[in-house]
Design a protein around this motif. Sequence first.
Motif, mmCIF file in Angstrom:
data_model
loop_
_atom_site.group_PDB
_atom_site.id
_atom_site.type_symbol
_atom_site.label_atom_id
_atom_site.label_comp_id
_atom_site.label_asym_id
_atom_site.label_seq_id
_atom_site.Cartn_x
_atom_site.Cartn_y
_atom_site.Cartn_z
ATOM 1 N N ALA A 374 0.824 -1.213 0.000
ATOM 2 C CA ALA A 374 0.000 0.000 0.000
ATOM 3 C C ALA A 374 0.860 1.265 0.000
ATOM 4 O O ALA A 374 0.500 2.272 -0.600
ATOM 5 N N GLU A 375 1.988 1.199 0.689
ATOM 6 C CA GLU A 375 2.907 2.330 0.743
ATOM 7 C C GLU A 375 4.301 1.868 0.340
ATOM 8 O O GLU A 375 4.656 0.695 0.516
ATOM 9 N N VAL A 376 5.090 2.797 -0.174
ATOM 10 C CA VAL A 376 6.432 2.472 -0.630
ATOM 11 C C VAL A 376 7.393 3.557 -0.141
ATOM 12 O O VAL A 376 7.065 4.750 -0.193
ATOM 13 N N PRO A 377 8.581 3.175 0.368
ATOM 14 C CA PRO A 377 9.548 4.193 0.756
ATOM 15 C C PRO A 377 10.169 4.855 -0.470
ATOM 16 O O PRO A 377 10.504 4.183 -1.445
ATOM 17 N N VAL A 378 10.314 6.160 -0.408
ATOM 18 C CA VAL A 378 10.891 6.930 -1.512
ATOM 19 C C VAL A 378 11.857 7.959 -0.935
ATOM 20 O O VAL A 378 11.522 8.657 0.031
ATOM 21 N N GLY A 379 13.032 8.039 -1.498
ATOM 22 C CA GLY A 379 13.972 9.090 -1.126
ATOM 23 C C GLY A 379 13.751 10.296 -2.013
ATOM 24 O O GLY A 379 14.032 10.244 -3.215
ATOM 25 N N VAL A 380 13.212 11.373 -1.468
ATOM 26 C CA VAL A 380 12.887 12.568 -2.249
ATOM 27 C C VAL A 380 13.836 13.690 -1.842
ATOM 28 O O VAL A 380 13.791 14.181 -0.706
ATOM 29 N N ASP A 381 14.719 14.067 -2.750
ATOM 30 C CA ASP A 381 15.720 15.113 -2.473
ATOM 31 C C ASP A 381 16.459 14.842 -1.166
ATOM 32 O O ASP A 381 16.690 15.739 -0.350
ATOM 33 N N GLY A 382 16.810 13.570 -0.946
ATOM 34 C CA GLY A 382 17.602 13.207 0.221
ATOM 35 C C GLY A 382 16.812 12.909 1.472
ATOM 36 O O GLY A 382 17.404 12.553 2.495
ATOM 37 N N GLU A 383 15.484 13.039 1.434
ATOM 38 C CA GLU A 383 14.650 12.745 2.601
ATOM 39 C C GLU A 383 13.794 11.510 2.318
ATOM 40 O O GLU A 383 13.207 11.390 1.245
ATOM 41 N N THR A 384 13.719 10.595 3.275
ATOM 42 C CA THR A 384 12.950 9.368 3.101
ATOM 43 C C THR A 384 11.495 9.591 3.503
ATOM 44 O O THR A 384 11.206 10.032 4.613
ATOM 45 N N LEU A 385 10.579 9.265 2.583
ATOM 46 C CA LEU A 385 9.145 9.421 2.817
ATOM 47 C C LEU A 385 8.445 8.104 2.532
ATOM 48 O O LEU A 385 8.940 7.277 1.760
#
Length: 436
Positions: A374-385
């Motif tokens: 349902a959710e996936v970790p993503v590194g966005v501009d160096g921040e993990t969301l």
Amino acid sequence: MFESAGSRWWARAAFLFAFLTAAVPLLWAGVASTMGVLLVSVGTVVVTVAGLYWVLASRGILRWVSAVIVLIAPLVMLIVFIRAELLAAVMSACVLALSAVCCARAALHKPLSDKNIAPSVARAERPFFIMNPRSGGGKVAKFDLERKAEDLGAEVVLLGPATVDVTALAQDAVERGADLLGVAGGDGTQALVAAVAAECGVPFVVISAGTRNHFAMDLGLDRTDPSLCLDALRDGVEVSVDLGRINGRPFVNNASFGVYAEIVRSPAYRNDKAGTVLSAIPDLLAEHTGSRLTARFGGVQVTGPQAVLVSNNPYGTGDLAGLSRRARLDRGVLGVVTLSVANTRQAVGLLRRAKIRGLTQHTTVEAVVEADTAEVPVGVDGETLMLTSPVRCTIEPGVLRVRLPRNLPNLRPAEPPIDWVRLSQLAWHRGRRRAS
């Protein structure tokens, strides 16, 4: 506009050195020995790459054996060349090949275009800056950025240890009359304030006070002395650049999915980076843990990649992964890189830049990454969301007005890929017009 004579002669020199790279070993050692050198060299590279894959993908005794193989393989190759009295020939060929590559890059090098840089713009009357004193190891204090910005008429807000809504802070500043927004901090903070600047139609100033400052680097800003970025308030020019969006959230650099994002979100990563990577990556490569991804973009579907990188404009292609830097931020497209290395064959396939499995590189205006969770970790501009799947990435062309100092010491084009067809046109077609 015609190609310069310099480019033509650099192209001819590249072909000369390429010819000598093949000819010198043949004349020095003969056909049989040269073929032996090629076989040993290729074999060593393949064994080393396969060994590196097993260092990452395995545990215990197999990992240690693989590490030993990685160390021994080049030494064995060196001993073989020395015993066969071919080391000098091989070293000569390597120097000639390097010379050919350098000449080819010099021939294909394109001067920077300033067609998108406007004349000097009027100074902002009420600039507003958000500064993070902890970013980049304390660069705000080290370079006295707060005082220098205030001396130029800016209002400065320093972020404290408590969580602050920087988007609301920037919106409030514009509502109170700010006619320019700026940030001294990491790329994640830069992106949030940049989105407000784009939505409100005010110019944006980047101060390279973060840790890596990738956005500042690709804009050509000085990363060694962030105070020089404030020259944009004295004698500034403006460029229009693109802004990426991931599930509606802005990003200025990239969003990464897969192995990297899974590892970075681990609580142990901050205290033991190397140990966390070595512990987690075998299961991630074998797809025993983490989300299974499917990436769709521009009519292409890649199923089960170990890593996906979506960037605000594509990175250069001067290295294996194409992650050197971005020569332009105004092409209006996303760059997408996928990496699939679930087995040794795919790892070795990276050497030939396999396009079906292994490594793929594309440009598109929209990319969708779907996970089996349902959710996936993503590194966005160096921040993990953690973002809801499917994750949709889009590009907003030219929405951000970035104000830059007139003199950009680090503005340089990315290394061009080696294109031998283009080189032959440069070398032998006198007076050929340069492609626009």
